[in-house]
Design a protein around this motif. Structure first.
Motif, PDB file in Angstrom:
ATOM      1  N   GLY A 147      -4.395 -85.122  67.250  1.00 24.56           N
ATOM      2  CA  GLY A 147      -4.845 -84.012  66.422  1.00 24.56           C
ATOM      3  C   GLY A 147      -3.697 -83.150  65.953  1.00 24.56           C
ATOM      4  O   GLY A 147      -2.584 -83.238  66.464  1.00 24.56           O
ATOM      5  N   ARG A 148      -3.984 -82.325  64.955  1.00 25.31           N
ATOM      6  CA  ARG A 148      -3.002 -81.377  64.424  1.00 25.31           C
ATOM      7  C   ARG A 148      -3.684 -80.019  64.282  1.00 25.31           C
ATOM      8  O   ARG A 148      -4.775 -79.920  63.749  1.00 25.31           O
ATOM      9  CB  ARG A 148      -2.458 -81.822  63.077  1.00 25.31           C
ATOM     10  CG  ARG A 148      -1.529 -80.766  62.451  1.00 25.31           C
ATOM     11  CD  ARG A 148      -0.795 -81.297  61.275  1.00 25.31           C
ATOM     12  NE  ARG A 148       0.319 -82.066  61.829  1.00 25.31           N
ATOM     13  CZ  ARG A 148       1.212 -82.699  61.091  1.00 25.31           C
ATOM     14  NH1 ARG A 148       1.121 -82.701  59.784  1.00 25.31           N
ATOM     15  NH2 ARG A 148       2.196 -83.365  61.648  1.00 25.31           N
ATOM     16  N   PHE A 149      -3.006 -78.985  64.764  1.00 25.51           N
ATOM     17  CA  PHE A 149      -3.520 -77.634  64.744  1.00 25.51           C
ATOM     18  C   PHE A 149      -2.517 -76.725  64.036  1.00 25.51           C
ATOM     19  O   PHE A 149      -1.309 -76.984  64.065  1.00 25.51           O
ATOM     20  CB  PHE A 149      -3.773 -77.153  66.179  1.00 25.51           C
ATOM     21  CG  PHE A 149      -4.865 -77.925  66.845  1.00 25.51           C
ATOM     22  CD1 PHE A 149      -6.128 -77.395  66.958  1.00 25.51           C
ATOM     23  CD2 PHE A 149      -4.644 -79.206  67.344  1.00 25.51           C
ATOM     24  CE1 PHE A 149      -7.156 -78.118  67.549  1.00 25.51           C
ATOM     25  CE2 PHE A 149      -5.656 -79.940  67.933  1.00 25.51           C
ATOM     26  CZ  PHE A 149      -6.917 -79.382  68.035  1.00 25.51           C
ATOM     27  N   PHE A 150      -3.036 -75.663  63.410  1.00 22.71           N
ATOM     28  CA  PHE A 150      -2.192 -74.766  62.620  1.00 22.71           C
ATOM     29  C   PHE A 150      -2.301 -73.339  63.123  1.00 22.71           C
ATOM     30  O   PHE A 150      -3.315 -72.938  63.690  1.00 22.71           O
ATOM     31  CB  PHE A 150      -2.618 -74.811  61.141  1.00 22.71           C
ATOM     32  CG  PHE A 150      -2.316 -76.122  60.485  1.00 22.71           C
ATOM     33  CD1 PHE A 150      -1.091 -76.354  59.877  1.00 22.71           C
ATOM     34  CD2 PHE A 150      -3.262 -77.145  60.488  1.00 22.71           C
ATOM     35  CE1 PHE A 150      -0.805 -77.569  59.287  1.00 22.71           C
ATOM     36  CE2 PHE A 150      -2.992 -78.369  59.894  1.00 22.71           C
ATOM     37  CZ  PHE A 150      -1.754 -78.576  59.297  1.00 22.71           C
ATOM     38  N   ASP A 151      -1.236 -72.559  62.839  1.00 21.47           N
ATOM     39  CA  ASP A 151      -1.271 -71.141  63.191  1.00 21.47           C
ATOM     40  C   ASP A 151      -2.074 -70.383  62.142  1.00 21.47           C
ATOM     41  O   ASP A 151      -2.600 -70.972  61.205  1.00 21.47           O
ATOM     42  CB  ASP A 151       0.141 -70.576  63.345  1.00 21.47           C
ATOM     43  CG  ASP A 151       0.962 -70.620  62.055  1.00 21.47           C
ATOM     44  OD1 ASP A 151       0.378 -70.773  60.961  1.00 21.47           O
ATOM     45  OD2 ASP A 151       2.189 -70.487  62.146  1.00 21.47           O
ATOM     46  N   ASN A 152      -2.166 -69.080  62.312  1.00 20.11           N
ATOM     47  CA  ASN A 152      -2.930 -68.263  61.369  1.00 20.11           C
ATOM     48  C   ASN A 152      -2.075 -67.695  60.245  1.00 20.11           C
ATOM     49  O   ASN A 152      -2.572 -66.978  59.398  1.00 20.11           O
ATOM     50  CB  ASN A 152      -3.625 -67.105  62.097  1.00 20.11           C
ATOM     51  CG  ASN A 152      -5.015 -67.479  62.522  1.00 20.11           C
ATOM     52  OD1 ASN A 152      -5.654 -68.332  61.922  1.00 20.11           O
ATOM     53  ND2 ASN A 152      -5.493 -66.844  63.589  1.00 20.11           N
TER      54      ASN A 152
END
Length: 168
Positions: A147-152
């Motif tokens: 998976g890949r997650f991003f900051d805000n």
């Protein structure tokens, strides 16, 4: 003439995109015959009421029901706070279950990837469920994910990749 050329270019672009996406999705699954590491194997020998499986990235709380050749897994995935506090938006997440034979070799892989809202906030828990025919000769399972997650921060677009692929 210009319209036909534009249509051909668009069609080519879509076809290439599908081929690349399909190739990437397939890459994340272990091949039939791949050997799972011993410490990752989970024996399947009857109904399991409440069990958990955990890595540094997530915890899966699940139950199993086996009846004849029928296999049902229900559960919920919760991502680690250390991940979601820094990277609270999900880009993509793929989750798989592989059935293994006595030697730990993959017989079949099932896609359990939950539906996630791309670039949406990570949910507290994500349900997963599969009900299928258990492959003959399977006596263990193993999970894997990517998976890949991003900051805000919209400007920086910082991201963090997670993965667990327990195969030799």
């Amino acid at each position: 003439m210009a319209i036909r050329l534009a249509v051909r270019f668009s069609t080519l672009t879509v076809c290439l995109g599908i081929m690349l996406w399909s190739g990437c999705a397939r890459f994340m699954q272990p091949e039939v015959g791949a050997v799972a590491r011993k410490e990752a194997r989970i024996a399947v020998a009857g109904d399991v009421a409440a069990k958990s499986w955990e890595t540094g990235d997530l915890i899966l709380k699940y139950s199993l029901a086996l009846k004849d050749e029928s296999f049902t897994l229900t559960g919920k995935i919760a991502f680690a706070d250390s991940l979601t506090n820094s990277f609270p938006r999900v880009g993509n997440f793929f989750f798989y279950l592989s059935f293994l034979d006595d030697g730990g070799k993959v017989i079949e892989t099932v896609d359990l990837s939950p539906v996630v809202n791309t670039l949406g906030a990570v949910s507290d828990s994500i349900p997963v469920r599969v009900s299928c025919v258990r492959p003959p000769g399977s006596n263990a399972i193993v999970f894997n994910y990517r998976g890949r997650f991003f900051d805000n921060q919209r400007e920086s677009s910082g991201s963090w990749d997670i993965h667990y692929f327990p195969f030799n």
